[in-house]
Scaffold this motif. Structure first.
Motif, short mmCIF file in Angstrom:
data_model
loop_
_atom_site.label_atom_id
_atom_site.label_comp_id
_atom_site.label_asym_id
_atom_site.label_seq_id
_atom_site.Cartn_x
_atom_site.Cartn_y
_atom_site.Cartn_z
N ASN A 69 0.80 -1.22 0.00
CA ASN A 69 0.00 0.00 0.00
C ASN A 69 0.84 1.27 0.00
O ASN A 69 0.53 2.22 -0.70
N ASN A 70 1.87 1.30 0.83
CA ASN A 70 2.51 2.57 1.11
C ASN A 70 4.03 2.45 1.06
O ASN A 70 4.68 2.42 2.09
N PRO A 71 4.64 2.44 -0.13
CA PRO A 71 6.10 2.28 -0.19
C PRO A 71 6.86 3.51 0.29
O PRO A 71 8.05 3.44 0.51
N GLN A 72 6.19 4.65 0.46
CA GLN A 72 6.87 5.86 0.90
C GLN A 72 7.17 5.87 2.40
O GLN A 72 7.93 6.70 2.86
N GLN A 73 6.56 4.99 3.16
CA GLN A 73 6.79 4.92 4.60
C GLN A 73 7.25 3.51 4.96
O GLN A 73 6.47 2.69 5.43
N PRO A 74 8.54 3.23 4.79
CA PRO A 74 9.01 1.86 4.98
C PRO A 74 8.90 1.35 6.41
O PRO A 74 8.75 0.16 6.62
N ALA A 75 8.99 2.22 7.39
CA ALA A 75 8.91 1.75 8.78
C ALA A 75 7.52 1.22 9.12
O ALA A 75 7.37 0.31 9.93
N GLN A 76 6.50 1.79 8.53
CA GLN A 76 5.13 1.35 8.78
C GLN A 76 4.68 0.30 7.78
O GLN A 76 3.54 -0.15 7.82
N ASN A 77 5.56 -0.08 6.90
CA ASN A 77 5.22 -0.94 5.79
C ASN A 77 5.43 -2.42 6.07
O ASN A 77 4.96 -3.25 5.33
N GLN A 78 6.14 -2.76 7.12
CA GLN A 78 6.47 -4.15 7.38
C GLN A 78 5.50 -4.80 8.34
O GLN A 78 5.09 -4.19 9.32
N VAL A 79 5.16 -6.04 8.03
CA VAL A 79 4.26 -6.83 8.87
C VAL A 79 5.03 -8.07 9.30
O VAL A 79 5.54 -8.81 8.46
N THR A 80 5.13 -8.31 10.60
CA THR A 80 5.84 -9.47 11.11
C THR A 80 4.85 -10.39 11.84
O THR A 80 4.12 -9.95 12.70
N VAL A 81 4.87 -11.65 11.45
CA VAL A 81 4.05 -12.68 12.09
C VAL A 81 5.01 -13.70 12.69
O VAL A 81 5.92 -14.17 12.01
N THR A 82 4.81 -14.01 13.97
CA THR A 82 5.70 -14.94 14.66
C THR A 82 4.95 -16.23 14.97
O THR A 82 3.85 -16.20 15.50
N TYR A 83 5.58 -17.34 14.62
CA TYR A 83 5.03 -18.67 14.91
C TYR A 83 5.88 -19.27 16.03
O TYR A 83 7.10 -19.32 15.93
N GLY A 84 5.24 -19.72 17.09
CA GLY A 84 5.94 -20.24 18.26
C GLY A 84 6.73 -21.51 17.98
O GLY A 84 6.53 -22.16 16.95
N PRO A 85 7.61 -21.88 18.90
CA PRO A 85 8.43 -23.07 18.68
C PRO A 85 7.64 -24.37 18.69
O PRO A 85 8.07 -25.37 18.14
N LYS A 86 6.47 -24.37 19.30
CA LYS A 86 5.65 -25.59 19.36
C LYS A 86 4.63 -25.66 18.22
O LYS A 86 3.88 -26.63 18.12
N THR A 87 4.58 -24.65 17.36
CA THR A 87 3.62 -24.63 16.25
C THR A 87 3.99 -25.72 15.25
O THR A 87 5.17 -25.93 14.95
N ALA A 88 2.98 -26.40 14.72
CA ALA A 88 3.21 -27.46 13.75
C ALA A 88 3.84 -26.87 12.48
O ALA A 88 3.50 -25.77 12.05
N THR A 89 4.77 -27.62 11.90
CA THR A 89 5.50 -27.14 10.74
C THR A 89 4.58 -26.90 9.56
O THR A 89 4.71 -25.92 8.84
N ARG A 90 3.63 -27.79 9.36
CA ARG A 90 2.70 -27.61 8.23
C ARG A 90 1.83 -26.38 8.41
O ARG A 90 1.46 -25.73 7.45
#
Length: 147
Positions: A69-90
Motif C-alpha cells: 500500500n505505502n512504499p513511501q513509509q518503509p517503517a510502517q510498511n512491514q508486517v511481522t508474524v511470529t510462529y511459536g516453537p511448538k507450532t506445527a511445521t505444516r
C-alpha cells in the motif's frame, strides 16, 4: 496542510536504487557476483524479493513481509508474524504461503519462503545419535582375534 502521496511502483524504486544501496555486496571473483545483506532477502542474491524468514532467540520463526500500500513509509510498511516453537511445521508452511499470497508476491517467492522455513525447522531439530557401526568381514575377524 495536505500530504501528497505519489503512486510509485516498487519496481520503479528498485530500478532506481538497485545499484546503490546499503545491502549490496559486490564480489570481483566468480564473474562479478552481486549479493545482498538485506534481512528481507530469502536467497541472499541481489534481487527485489522482499520476504524475511528468521528464527528468534526462543526458537520461534518470524515471517516479515511488506505491505504494497505505502512504499513511501518503509517503517510502517512491514508486517511481522511470529510462529511459536511448538507450532506445527505444516501450519507454518500454510501461514507463510497464505501471507505471501495475500500481499501479492510471486509464486517463486512463496516457494523460497516455505523452503527457508523448512530449512530453519530442520536446523532446530535435535541431532540423532547414530549407533557405532558393527564391524563386518575382515574387521570383525581382526577384532575377534585381538580379544
Amino acid at each position: 496542510m495536505s500530504v501528497q502521496r505519489t503512486n510509485v511502483s516498487n519496481e520503479l524504486i528498485w530500478q532506481i536504487t538497485r545499484n546503490q544501496n546499503a545491502y549490496l555486496v559486490r564480489r570481483n571473483t566468480g564473474g562479478g557476483s552481486q549479493f545482498s545483506r538485506d534481512p528481507l532477502n530469502l536467497v541472499n542474491k541481489h534481487s527485489l524479493k522482499a520476504v524475511g524468514v528468521q528464527t528468534t532467540e526462543d526458537g520461534s520463526i518470524a515471517v516479515t513481509t511488506k505491505k504494497p500500500n505505502n512504499p513511501q513509509q518503509p517503517a510502517q510498511n512491514q508486517v511481522t508474524v511470529t510462529y511459536g516453537p511448538k507450532t506445527a511445521t505444516r501450519k507454518i508452511y500454510k501461514g507463510v504461503a497464505s501471507k505471501t499470497a495475500q500481499h501479492g508476491y510471486r509464486a517463486d517467492v512463496r516457494e523460497e519462503a516455505v523452503a527457508r522455513v523448512s530449512a530453519l525447522r530442520r536446523s532446530q531439530q535435535p541431532k540423532k545419535d547414530t549407533p557405532a557401526s558393527k564391524p563386518r568381514g575382515a574387521r570383525k575377524a581382526a577384532a575377534e582375534a585381538s580379544e
